[in-house]
Scaffold this active site. Structure first.
Site, short mmCIF file in Angstrom:
data_model
loop_
_atom_site.label_atom_id
_atom_site.label_comp_id
_atom_site.label_asym_id
_atom_site.label_seq_id
_atom_site.Cartn_x
_atom_site.Cartn_y
_atom_site.Cartn_z
N GLY A 69 10.92 19.11 -1.87
CA GLY A 69 11.97 19.81 -2.82
C GLY A 69 12.47 21.28 -1.98
O GLY A 69 13.12 22.05 -2.76
N ASP B 42 0.82 -1.18 0.09
CA ASP B 42 0.17 -0.14 -0.04
C ASP B 42 0.99 1.33 -0.05
O ASP B 42 2.14 1.25 0.52
CB ASP B 42 -0.89 0.03 1.24
N HIS C 67 32.33 10.83 -10.68
CA HIS C 67 33.10 10.27 -9.70
C HIS C 67 33.65 10.85 -8.60
O HIS C 67 33.82 12.00 -8.93
CB HIS C 67 34.05 9.73 -10.82
#
Length: 212
Positions: free
Chosen positions: A72, A32, A139
């Protein structure tokens, strides 16, 4: 029964809901899905089948429940996640199935990785951060706790975000650039040098537009 509760039913919350559905097609994790939001009408007029089941303030964790903070705003993340941790909440990590993750990268708890994001060799994404769609994390990049990296941003090798940093859409950090805690980088900015804590930079090249 396993339940995922998405904290925040705004734009990022609804995006995260879709990404969870996409993830569920590849690997079933939850029975759910619901939302936690202080605005009980946040999903009105949107085609979202999941419901708002409560608020962060009133939430009390139950067995089998996990949460993901889909907000956000780095400042709000910094406020909400400690509250949920103190309540004993268990944080999930959501990684869209189209994201490309290096075998040697590290992903913390409560992290969201959106569609087509790339997290490269030996990069580290710390707890509660958001890596939105089409973001490239190079990286040896380090991303601190509770950062928000908006779509199409590019963090080049050995660059670093300290805790609580916000990057607007399409921002680019050159190699080894460090953005200090709680700083904000405007959309489309090209960051050539280190950014001090709590400042906002914008432009190409990025320049300070506000300070504490």
């Amino acid at each position: 029964m396993k339940t995922l509760l998405i904290v925040g039913a705004g734009g990022l919350g609804r995006e995260t809901y879709q990404w969870v559905l996409d993830q569920e097609k590849a690997e079933k994790r939850w029975d759910d899905i619901g939302f936690l939001d202080d605005n009980s009408h946040a999903l009105d007029n949107y085609k979202v089948s999941a419901k708002i089941v409560g608020t962060v303030k009133d939430y009390e964790p139950k067995a089998g429940e996990e949460v993901i903070c889909a907000i956000g705003d780095a400042e709000v993340i910094a406020d909400i996640c400690p509250v949920l941790l103190d309540k004993g909440a268990v944080f999930a990590t959501v990684i869209h199935p189209t994201a490309l993750l290096a075998d040697t990268c590290e992903i913390g708890r409560g992290v969201i990785v959106g569609p087509y994001a790339i997290i490269s060799t030996d990069a580290k994404i710390t707890d509660f951060s958001v890596v939105n769609s089409y973001v490239s994390v190079g990286h040896d990049v380090s991303v601190g706790k509770g950062c928000v990296i908006s779509g199409f941003s590019d963090l080049m090798g050995f660059s670093a975000l300290e805790d609580g940093v916000f990057l607007g859409s399409g921002a680019r950090l050159l190699p080894s650039v460090r953005v200090a805690e709680n700083a904000r980088v405007g959309a489309g900015s090209i960051v050539l040098k280190n950014v001090k804590a709590n400042t906002t930079v914008f432009g190409n090249p990025a320049k300070i537009i506000s300070t504490p």
